[in-house]
Design a protein around this motif. Structure first.
Motif, PDB file in Angstrom:
ATOM      1  N   GLN A 166       0.829  -1.189   0.000  1.00 15.25           N
ATOM      2  CA  GLN A 166       0.000   0.000   0.000  1.00 15.25           C
ATOM      3  C   GLN A 166       0.872   1.251   0.000  1.00 15.25           C
ATOM      4  O   GLN A 166       1.951   1.289   0.594  1.00 15.25           O
ATOM      5  N   ARG A 167       0.374   2.260  -0.689  1.00 15.72           N
ATOM      6  CA  ARG A 167       1.136   3.500  -0.825  1.00 15.72           C
ATOM      7  C   ARG A 167       1.433   4.119   0.540  1.00 15.72           C
ATOM      8  O   ARG A 167       2.510   4.668   0.768  1.00 15.72           O
ATOM      9  N   LYS A 168       0.477   4.022   1.456  1.00 18.74           N
ATOM     10  CA  LYS A 168       0.665   4.598   2.784  1.00 18.74           C
ATOM     11  C   LYS A 168       1.843   3.938   3.497  1.00 18.74           C
ATOM     12  O   LYS A 168       2.687   4.615   4.097  1.00 18.74           O
ATOM     13  N   GLU A 169       1.919   2.615   3.450  1.00 11.11           N
ATOM     14  CA  GLU A 169       3.010   1.897   4.098  1.00 11.11           C
ATOM     15  C   GLU A 169       4.351   2.269   3.473  1.00 11.11           C
ATOM     16  O   GLU A 169       5.362   2.412   4.160  1.00 11.11           O
ATOM     17  N   LEU A 170       4.354   2.424   2.132  1.00  5.98           N
ATOM     18  CA  LEU A 170       5.584   2.782   1.433  1.00  5.98           C
ATOM     19  C   LEU A 170       6.076   4.160   1.868  1.00  5.98           C
ATOM     20  O   LEU A 170       7.256   4.355   2.155  1.00  5.98           O
ATOM     21  N   LEU A 171       5.158   5.125   1.931  1.00  2.15           N
ATOM     22  CA  LEU A 171       5.546   6.481   2.311  1.00  2.15           C
ATOM     23  C   LEU A 171       6.006   6.548   3.762  1.00  2.15           C
ATOM     24  O   LEU A 171       7.005   7.208   4.076  1.00  2.15           O
ATOM     25  N   VAL A 172       5.267   5.878   4.647  1.00  2.00           N
ATOM     26  CA  VAL A 172       5.640   5.881   6.071  1.00  2.00           C
ATOM     27  C   VAL A 172       7.027   5.278   6.254  1.00  2.00           C
ATOM     28  O   VAL A 172       7.879   5.835   6.964  1.00  2.00           O
ATOM     29  N   THR A 173       7.277   4.135   5.614  1.00  8.73           N
ATOM     30  CA  THR A 173       8.581   3.472   5.748  1.00  8.73           C
ATOM     31  C   THR A 173       9.687   4.314   5.134  1.00  8.73           C
ATOM     32  O   THR A 173      10.787   4.419   5.683  1.00  8.73           O
ATOM     33  N   SER A 174       9.419   4.936   3.979  1.00 12.19           N
ATOM     34  CA  SER A 174      10.424   5.771   3.310  1.00 12.19           C
ATOM     35  C   SER A 174      10.793   6.976   4.165  1.00 12.19           C
ATOM     36  O   SER A 174      11.976   7.297   4.339  1.00 12.19           O
ATOM     37  N   PHE A 175       9.777   7.645   4.702  1.00 12.94           N
ATOM     38  CA  PHE A 175      10.039   8.809   5.546  1.00 12.94           C
ATOM     39  C   PHE A 175      10.793   8.405   6.814  1.00 12.94           C
ATOM     40  O   PHE A 175      11.709   9.110   7.262  1.00 12.94           O
ATOM     41  N   ALA A 176      10.385   7.285   7.407  1.00 15.54           N
ATOM     42  CA  ALA A 176      11.057   6.818   8.629  1.00 15.54           C
ATOM     43  C   ALA A 176      12.519   6.496   8.341  1.00 15.54           C
ATOM     44  O   ALA A 176      13.414   6.854   9.116  1.00 15.54           O
ATOM     45  N   LEU A 177      12.783   5.833   7.221  1.00 13.64           N
ATOM     46  CA  LEU A 177      14.146   5.469   6.853  1.00 13.64           C
ATOM     47  C   LEU A 177      14.988   6.721   6.629  1.00 13.64           C
ATOM     48  O   LEU A 177      16.130   6.817   7.104  1.00 13.64           O
ATOM     49  N   PHE A 178      14.431   7.692   5.918  1.00 13.67           N
ATOM     50  CA  PHE A 178      15.139   8.955   5.692  1.00 13.67           C
ATOM     51  C   PHE A 178      15.493   9.606   7.021  1.00 13.67           C
ATOM     52  O   PHE A 178      16.623  10.064   7.230  1.00 13.67           O
ATOM     53  N   SER A 179      14.541   9.654   7.929  1.00 17.88           N
ATOM     54  CA  SER A 179      14.742  10.342   9.194  1.00 17.88           C
ATOM     55  C   SER A 179      15.741   9.621  10.087  1.00 17.88           C
ATOM     56  O   SER A 179      16.514  10.261  10.810  1.00 17.88           O
ATOM     57  N   LEU A 180      15.742   8.288  10.048  1.00 17.29           N
ATOM     58  CA  LEU A 180      16.699   7.530  10.844  1.00 17.29           C
ATOM     59  C   LEU A 180      18.118   7.763  10.343  1.00 17.29           C
ATOM     60  O   LEU A 180      19.078   7.696  11.112  1.00 17.29           O
ATOM     61  N   PHE A 181      18.264   8.019   9.039  1.00 18.13           N
ATOM     62  CA  PHE A 181      19.570   8.357   8.479  1.00 18.13           C
ATOM     63  C   PHE A 181      19.981   9.780   8.827  1.00 18.13           C
ATOM     64  O   PHE A 181      21.123  10.045   9.167  1.00 18.13           O
TER      65      PHE A 181
ATOM     66  N   GLY B 244      25.103   3.556   9.587  1.00 14.17           N
ATOM     67  CA  GLY B 244      23.679   3.758   9.829  1.00 14.17           C
ATOM     68  C   GLY B 244      22.823   2.806   9.022  1.00 14.17           C
ATOM     69  O   GLY B 244      21.789   2.313   9.502  1.00 14.17           O
ATOM     70  N   ALA B 245      23.257   2.516   7.791  1.00 16.17           N
ATOM     71  CA  ALA B 245      22.471   1.623   6.928  1.00 16.17           C
ATOM     72  C   ALA B 245      22.341   0.235   7.532  1.00 16.17           C
ATOM     73  O   ALA B 245      21.253  -0.353   7.530  1.00 16.17           O
ATOM     74  N   VAL B 246      23.440  -0.294   8.059  1.00 14.02           N
ATOM     75  CA  VAL B 246      23.391  -1.651   8.612  1.00 14.02           C
ATOM     76  C   VAL B 246      22.705  -1.674   9.970  1.00 14.02           C
ATOM     77  O   VAL B 246      22.164  -2.703  10.387  1.00 14.02           O
ATOM     78  N   VAL B 247      22.711  -0.526  10.675  1.00 12.72           N
ATOM     79  CA  VAL B 247      22.060  -0.464  11.989  1.00 12.72           C
ATOM     80  C   VAL B 247      20.564  -0.185  11.846  1.00 12.72           C
ATOM     81  O   VAL B 247      19.723  -0.933  12.342  1.00 12.72           O
ATOM     82  N   VAL B 248      20.214   0.922  11.165  1.00 12.15           N
ATOM     83  CA  VAL B 248      18.796   1.285  11.080  1.00 12.15           C
ATOM     84  C   VAL B 248      18.046   0.386  10.104  1.00 12.15           C
ATOM     85  O   VAL B 248      16.821   0.241  10.205  1.00 12.15           O
TER      86      VAL B 248
ATOM     87  N   GLY C  46      16.807   5.674  16.368  1.00 17.58           N
ATOM     88  CA  GLY C  46      17.143   4.541  15.501  1.00 17.58           C
ATOM     89  C   GLY C  46      18.371   3.794  15.978  1.00 17.58           C
ATOM     90  O   GLY C  46      18.403   2.553  15.967  1.00 17.58           O
ATOM     91  N   ILE C  47      19.393   4.518  16.406  1.00 21.97           N
ATOM     92  CA  ILE C  47      20.629   3.886  16.865  1.00 21.97           C
ATOM     93  C   ILE C  47      20.400   3.079  18.135  1.00 21.97           C
ATOM     94  O   ILE C  47      20.814   1.909  18.234  1.00 21.97           O
ATOM     95  N   VAL C  48      19.744   3.683  19.115  1.00 25.14           N
ATOM     96  CA  VAL C  48      19.520   2.990  20.390  1.00 25.14           C
ATOM     97  C   VAL C  48      18.593   1.793  20.199  1.00 25.14           C
ATOM     98  O   VAL C  48      18.841   0.705  20.752  1.00 25.14           O
ATOM     99  N   ALA C  49      17.534   1.967  19.408  1.00 25.75           N
ATOM    100  CA  ALA C  49      16.611   0.853  19.154  1.00 25.75           C
ATOM    101  C   ALA C  49      17.312  -0.287  18.423  1.00 25.75           C
ATOM    102  O   ALA C  49      17.110  -1.467  18.739  1.00 25.75           O
ATOM    103  N   GLY C  50      18.157   0.054  17.433  1.00 26.23           N
ATOM    104  CA  GLY C  50      18.887  -0.976  16.694  1.00 26.23           C
ATOM    105  C   GLY C  50      19.837  -1.751  17.582  1.00 26.23           C
ATOM    106  O   GLY C  50      19.949  -2.982  17.480  1.00 26.23           O
ATOM    107  N   THR C  51      20.532  -1.043  18.458  1.00 25.20           N
ATOM    108  CA  THR C  51      21.466  -1.696  19.382  1.00 25.20           C
ATOM    109  C   THR C  51      20.716  -2.611  20.351  1.00 25.20           C
ATOM    110  O   THR C  51      21.126  -3.756  20.589  1.00 25.20           O
ATOM    111  N   ALA C  52      19.619  -2.118  20.898  1.00 21.71           N
ATOM    112  CA  ALA C  52      18.830  -2.927  21.831  1.00 21.71           C
ATOM    113  C   ALA C  52      18.239  -4.151  21.134  1.00 21.71           C
ATOM    114  O   ALA C  52      18.190  -5.240  21.708  1.00 21.71           O
TER     115      ALA C  52
END
Length: 433
Positions: A4-19, A192-196, A296-302
């Protein structure tokens, strides 16, 4: 299953922001300012290590859909375990506290005059709250925080370019592409790519994302990676060009530390673009961009240590708390000091991370266990002179490295790794035939 387009946009924005964190916002403008007339070539180099390699890392995650451990297990299980622990220790000890330092120096201290300790304590307390409610991370960051960050960034860049005189200064770099490549290291985006990327994988496994099949998740992650990469490209290129074109209009005091130069330049651009309101915009922008990256960093480590120790939620909570406490402690240093500590670490771990990312997106027949081992070992060996040269330069070392191509640019590992990859692949092919 259709994505779904909504899931794609949410994931894309989240990925951008985590970077997109402290270094991503502060590094490009000063890089463009110092590059002057050569800002385009600096941008090309910067994109290689700050956009292309990280997005290839996301594509590798889409293919593996595992954890960071899967990136290095073809070398050996022991190597992968050590590599993972090093990466996560580095992540919570350098880039995560750096986000707090940047937030304090640029957004909080000028407005409230608080101490670094108070800022870091409040900052990482909020990070911990978000990390402990990790099922909401993707939606919160993707739906609300990132769109706001992107809109403000585009406003600063767009208005800045439209009001600029388009006059650049003289370049201070002899090899602008190489300078851009090495500056891209300091964004920590490959790490960041391998962590987030692992954070995205875990978050997609929550029921509310409605993405369960392997191929559906693979498609979603790949498309999100390309969209996030396109966003990073536009923002980086915009910030570098704005820094270059304001080179004749904004005075950057060479006597100041590098972090203050970056902050003052970005503040000057924001004020020139948006008036005095630009100061407020910059403070909010820095705070949000840094905050989402720290989450993103703390969540990935945990996540990693939780999976390592029998999927224990207690381990997840303890790791998150320790990571946040470490962030408060290291966050007492200023932004520039953290960067200086980071450089030798990056010269060591970044090349290994880059080759692991590239090998993991290659077909299985080209990236066998033998190829992984040979390339990683050679990369490790040829990265050592770069680290020693930074920490303790000597004439003897310069004599040795003079025989290694690109060693003077701290890229002595590139050609040996490529040669070993080709030779090992040919050896494997001959054996098979």
């Amino acid at each position: 299953m259709n994505i779904q387009r909504k899931e794609l946009l949410v994931t894309s924005f989240a990925l951008f922001s985590l970077f997109f964190g402290a270094g991503n916002l502060l590094l490009p403008p000063l890089l463009g300012y110092n590059a002057g007339e050569n800002w385009f070539w600096v941008t090309v180099g910067f994109m290689i290590t700050a956009v292309v390699i990280p997005i290839v890392g996301i594509l590798a995650h889409a293919r593996l859909q595992g954890t960071l451990y899967d990136f290095g297990k073809k070398v050996s299980p022991t190597f992968s375990l050590i590599y993972c622990i090093l990466i996560y220790i580095i992540a919570v000890a350098i880039p995560s506290p750096r986000t707090a330092a940047a937030t304090h120096e640029i957004a909080i201290h000028p407005a409230f005059g608080t101490s670094p300790l108070l800022t870091s304590a409040i900052y990482f307390s909020l990070v911990l709250v978000f990390v402990l409610n990790r099922s909401k991370i993707l939606n919160l960051i993707g739906k609300f925080l990132t769109p706001f960050i992107v809109i403000m960034l585009l406003a600063v860049i767009g208005i800045g370019l439209s009001t600029s005189t388009f006059a650049t200064g003289i370049s201070q770099f002899e090899t602008p592409i190489v300078t851009g490549i090495l500056e891209g290291y300091q964004t920590f985006d490959a790490i960041g790519a391998v962590v987030v990327g692992a954070v995205i994988i875990v978050s997609l496994n929550f029921k509310n994302m409605k993405v369960s099949q392997f191929e559906s998740k693979r498609k979603l992650i790949r498309q999100s990676g390309f969209i996030a990469g396109a966003g990073l490209f536009v923002i980086y290129a915009g910030l570098i060009s704005v820094g270059a074109y304001y080179g004749s209009e904004i005075e950057v005091n060479a006597e100041l530390s590098s972090d203050m130069q970056r902050a003052n330049l970005l503040r000057g651009i924001s004020i020139a673009s948006l008036g005095e309101f630009g100061n407020t915009v910059l403070s909010i922008l820095i705070s949000l961009a840094c905050f989402t990256t720290a989450i993103g960093i703390v969540a990935g480590t945990a996540d990693y240590f939780k999976g390592l120790l029998n999927d224990s939620q207690v381990v997840y909570i303890i790791t998150a708390i320790i990571a946040c406490i470490l962030g408060v402690v290291v966050g007492q240093l200023d932004f520039n000091s953290i960067i200086m500590v980071a450089i030798p670490v990056l010269l060591f771990i970044y090349p290994i991370t880059i080759v692991l990312i590239l090998l993991n997106v290659l077909p299985e027949k080209l990236a066998t266990s033998l190829v992984f081992r040979a390339v990683v070992i050679v990369t490790f060996i040829f990265s050592i002179p770069d680290v020693i040269g930074f920490l303790s330069p000597s004439e003897g070392l310069k004599t040795v490295t003079s025989y290694i191509p690109f060693a003077s640019q701290s890229l002595g590992w590139v050609l040996p790794a490529l040669v070993v990859f080709v030779l090992t692949s040919l050896l494997q092919l001959n054996k098979k035939n």
